[in-house]
Design a protein around this motif. Structure first.
Motif, PDB file in Angstrom:
ATOM      1  N   SER A   1       0.842  -1.191   0.000  1.00 15.40           N
ATOM      2  CA  SER A   1       0.000   0.000   0.000  1.00 15.40           C
ATOM      3  C   SER A   1       0.881   1.246   0.000  1.00 15.40           C
ATOM      4  CB  SER A   1      -0.929   0.004   1.213  1.00 15.40           C
ATOM      5  OG  SER A   1      -0.171   0.066   2.413  1.00 15.40           O
ATOM      6  N   TYR A   2       0.263   2.383  -0.258  1.00 11.36           N
ATOM      7  CA  TYR A   2       0.959   3.664  -0.212  1.00 11.36           C
ATOM      8  C   TYR A   2      -0.091   4.778  -0.219  1.00 11.36           C
ATOM      9  CZ  TYR A   2       0.047   3.514  -5.252  1.00 11.36           C
ATOM     10  OH  TYR A   2      -0.562   3.410  -6.482  1.00 11.36           O
ATOM     11  N   ARG A   3       0.363   5.999  -0.042  1.00 13.67           N
ATOM     12  CA  ARG A   3      -0.511   7.166  -0.143  1.00 13.67           C
ATOM     13  C   ARG A   3      -0.015   8.056  -1.278  1.00 13.67           C
ATOM     14  NH1 ARG A   3      -4.232   7.752   3.728  1.00 13.67           N
ATOM     15  NH2 ARG A   3      -4.036   6.452   5.591  1.00 13.67           N
ATOM     16  N   PHE A   4      -0.965   8.595  -2.033  1.00 14.55           N
ATOM     17  CA  PHE A   4      -0.583   9.422  -3.178  1.00 14.55           C
ATOM     18  C   PHE A   4      -1.591  10.535  -3.382  1.00 14.55           C
ATOM     19  CE2 PHE A   4      -0.465  10.167  -7.878  1.00 14.55           C
ATOM     20  CZ  PHE A   4       0.816  10.694  -7.907  1.00 14.55           C
ATOM     21  N   ASP A   5      -1.077  11.725  -3.645  1.00 11.67           N
ATOM     22  CA  ASP A   5      -1.899  12.902  -3.934  1.00 11.67           C
ATOM     23  C   ASP A   5      -1.682  13.260  -5.404  1.00 11.67           C
ATOM     24  OD1 ASP A   5      -3.070  15.377  -4.196  1.00 11.67           O
ATOM     25  OD2 ASP A   5      -2.404  16.109  -2.247  1.00 11.67           O
ATOM     26  N   GLU A   6      -2.680  13.020  -6.224  1.00  6.31           N
ATOM     27  CA  GLU A   6      -2.541  13.294  -7.652  1.00  6.31           C
ATOM     28  C   GLU A   6      -2.293  14.772  -7.934  1.00  6.31           C
ATOM     29  OE1 GLU A   6      -5.046  11.849 -10.713  1.00  6.31           O
ATOM     30  OE2 GLU A   6      -5.455   9.951  -9.696  1.00  6.31           O
ATOM     31  N   ALA A   7      -2.884  15.643  -7.153  1.00  5.59           N
ATOM     32  CA  ALA A   7      -2.764  17.080  -7.402  1.00  5.59           C
ATOM     33  C   ALA A   7      -1.334  17.582  -7.207  1.00  5.59           C
ATOM     34  CB  ALA A   7      -3.718  17.846  -6.499  1.00  5.59           C
ATOM     35  N   THR A   8      -0.660  17.074  -6.199  1.00  2.13           N
ATOM     36  CA  THR A   8       0.689  17.559  -5.883  1.00  2.13           C
ATOM     37  C   THR A   8       1.787  16.580  -6.277  1.00  2.13           C
ATOM     38  OG1 THR A   8       0.655  16.582  -3.651  1.00  2.13           O
ATOM     39  CG2 THR A   8      -0.253  18.798  -3.903  1.00  2.13           C
ATOM     40  N   GLY A   9       1.409  15.327  -6.520  1.00  4.99           N
ATOM     41  CA  GLY A   9       2.407  14.306  -6.827  1.00  4.99           C
ATOM     42  C   GLY A   9       3.130  13.787  -5.588  1.00  4.99           C
ATOM     43  N   ALA A  10       2.594  14.078  -4.408  1.00  6.29           N
ATOM     44  CA  ALA A  10       3.227  13.636  -3.163  1.00  6.29           C
ATOM     45  C   ALA A  10       2.952  12.151  -2.931  1.00  6.29           C
ATOM     46  CB  ALA A  10       2.709  14.451  -1.987  1.00  6.29           C
ATOM     47  N   LEU A  11       4.014  11.389  -2.772  1.00  7.96           N
ATOM     48  CA  LEU A  11       3.940   9.940  -2.531  1.00  7.96           C
ATOM     49  C   LEU A  11       4.526   9.655  -1.161  1.00  7.96           C
ATOM     50  CD1 LEU A  11       3.474   7.022  -3.706  1.00  7.96           C
ATOM     51  CD2 LEU A  11       5.812   7.159  -4.562  1.00  7.96           C
TER      52      LEU A  11
ATOM     53  N   ALA B   1       8.953  10.241  -1.529  1.00  5.47           N
ATOM     54  CA  ALA B   1       9.596  10.045  -2.826  1.00  5.47           C
ATOM     55  C   ALA B   1       9.883  11.395  -3.461  1.00  5.47           C
ATOM     56  CB  ALA B   1       8.709   9.201  -3.732  1.00  5.47           C
ATOM     57  N   LYS B   2      10.819  11.400  -4.383  1.00  8.11           N
ATOM     58  CA  LYS B   2      11.174  12.613  -5.129  1.00  8.11           C
ATOM     59  C   LYS B   2      10.592  12.524  -6.531  1.00  8.11           C
ATOM     60  CE  LYS B   2      15.196  15.081  -6.981  1.00  8.11           C
ATOM     61  NZ  LYS B   2      16.685  15.047  -7.104  1.00  8.11           N
ATOM     62  N   ARG B   3       9.827  13.527  -6.916  1.00  6.62           N
ATOM     63  CA  ARG B   3       9.272  13.548  -8.261  1.00  6.62           C
ATOM     64  C   ARG B   3      10.339  14.054  -9.219  1.00  6.62           C
ATOM     65  NH1 ARG B   3       3.161  15.667  -9.626  1.00  6.62           N
ATOM     66  NH2 ARG B   3       2.971  14.662 -11.678  1.00  6.62           N
ATOM     67  N   THR B   4      10.671  13.255 -10.237  1.00  7.30           N
ATOM     68  CA  THR B   4      11.743  13.605 -11.165  1.00  7.30           C
ATOM     69  C   THR B   4      11.236  14.038 -12.534  1.00  7.30           C
ATOM     70  OG1 THR B   4      11.947  11.259 -11.765  1.00  7.30           O
ATOM     71  CG2 THR B   4      13.390  12.084 -10.017  1.00  7.30           C
ATOM     72  N   GLY B   5       9.940  13.880 -12.769  1.00  7.10           N
ATOM     73  CA  GLY B   5       9.339  14.264 -14.035  1.00  7.10           C
ATOM     74  C   GLY B   5       7.835  14.299 -13.883  1.00  7.10           C
ATOM     75  N   ASP B   6       7.138  14.522 -14.981  1.00  8.95           N
ATOM     76  CA  ASP B   6       5.686  14.604 -14.921  1.00  8.95           C
ATOM     77  C   ASP B   6       5.086  13.320 -14.353  1.00  8.95           C
ATOM     78  OD1 ASP B   6       3.122  15.768 -15.395  1.00  8.95           O
ATOM     79  OD2 ASP B   6       2.924  14.517 -17.184  1.00  8.95           O
ATOM     80  N   ARG B   7       5.656  12.174 -14.744  1.00  8.50           N
ATOM     81  CA  ARG B   7       5.131  10.888 -14.280  1.00  8.50           C
ATOM     82  C   ARG B   7       6.227   9.950 -13.795  1.00  8.50           C
ATOM     83  NH1 ARG B   7      -0.105   9.339 -15.216  1.00  8.50           N
ATOM     84  NH2 ARG B   7      -1.399  10.939 -16.201  1.00  8.50           N
ATOM     85  N   THR B   8       7.341  10.494 -13.365  1.00 10.65           N
ATOM     86  CA  THR B   8       8.433   9.663 -12.858  1.00 10.65           C
ATOM     87  C   THR B   8       8.821  10.071 -11.444  1.00 10.65           C
ATOM     88  OG1 THR B   8      10.074  11.133 -13.897  1.00 10.65           O
ATOM     89  CG2 THR B   8       9.359   9.178 -15.146  1.00 10.65           C
TER      90      THR B   8
END
Length: 203
Positions: free
Chosen positions: A61-71, A115-122
């Protein structure tokens, strides 16, 4: 009086708007779908080719915010005795004391607080891998493939499930965990290439 009433209403509207924004920004919890979850690995064999295997039983499981990309709150738990490499004797060897030692260490667990967001979807997920009684840092490179209502199945609250699909890759050295069998003579590679493919359902 009208000005006071207007100000009160404006303040109330602003408060409700901020409250709604706070709710929308709350990260959603996702659970990995066991029927659409692959935890695989590749390890070199005497330099000829890589042996591919997988674990048949895992969850997470995990938590994710689509609006901010926070994982956040990432956890993937694998049953080590479920290892499968399409060869019974090799699988028994992998479960044994010189490799996974499944009898004493039945779980392999990857966790990450963020996690660190490195791109739009990475994303770069720097976490910890617990294996055969030791914990070492491992980083996964993850790609967010898609998020949408699934055309199949039923969600946890009824209706169509909202599904997120992810592909992740990582590499670690098994010798870092004291798994040194056939490392020195090069028969079995030290580097383990991890492959994780999954669909997760928003709760």
């Amino acid at each position: 009086m009208k000005a006071v009433l207007f100000s009160s209403r404006a303040w109330l509207a602003l408060t409700l708007l901020l409250a709604a924004s706070t709710v929308r920004a709350e990260p959603a919890r996702y659970e990995l779908d066991p029927s659409h979850l692959v935890v695989g690995f590749l390890v070199e064999h005497i330099g000829y080719a890589k042996v591919q295997g997988m674990f048949r039983t895992a969850r997470g499981s995990y938590r994710f915010d689509e609006a901010t990309g926070a994982l956040s709150d990432v956890r993937v738990e694998v049953d080590t005795a479920s290892v499968f490499s399409n060869h019974t004797k090799r699988d028994d060897h992998l479960k044994g004391p010189v490799f996974l030692n499944s009898a004493e260490h039945p779980k392999m667990v990857f966790t990450a607080s963020s996690a660190k967001r490195t791109g739009d979807r990475t994303f770069e997920i720097a976490g910890q891998l617990q294996l055969i009684g030791k914990t070492q840092p491992v980083t996964l490179q993850a790609t967010w493939n898609k998020s949408a209502d699934s055309p199949i199945g039923t969600g946890p609250l009824g209706g169509k499930p909202y599904v997120m699909g992810v592909s992740a890759r990582g590499v670690f050295k098994r010798s870092a965990y004291g798994m040194n069998y056939a490392v020195a003579n090069g028969w079995v590679g030290d580097e383990v290439h991890m492959l994780i493919e999954f669909e997760a359902v928003r709760q």
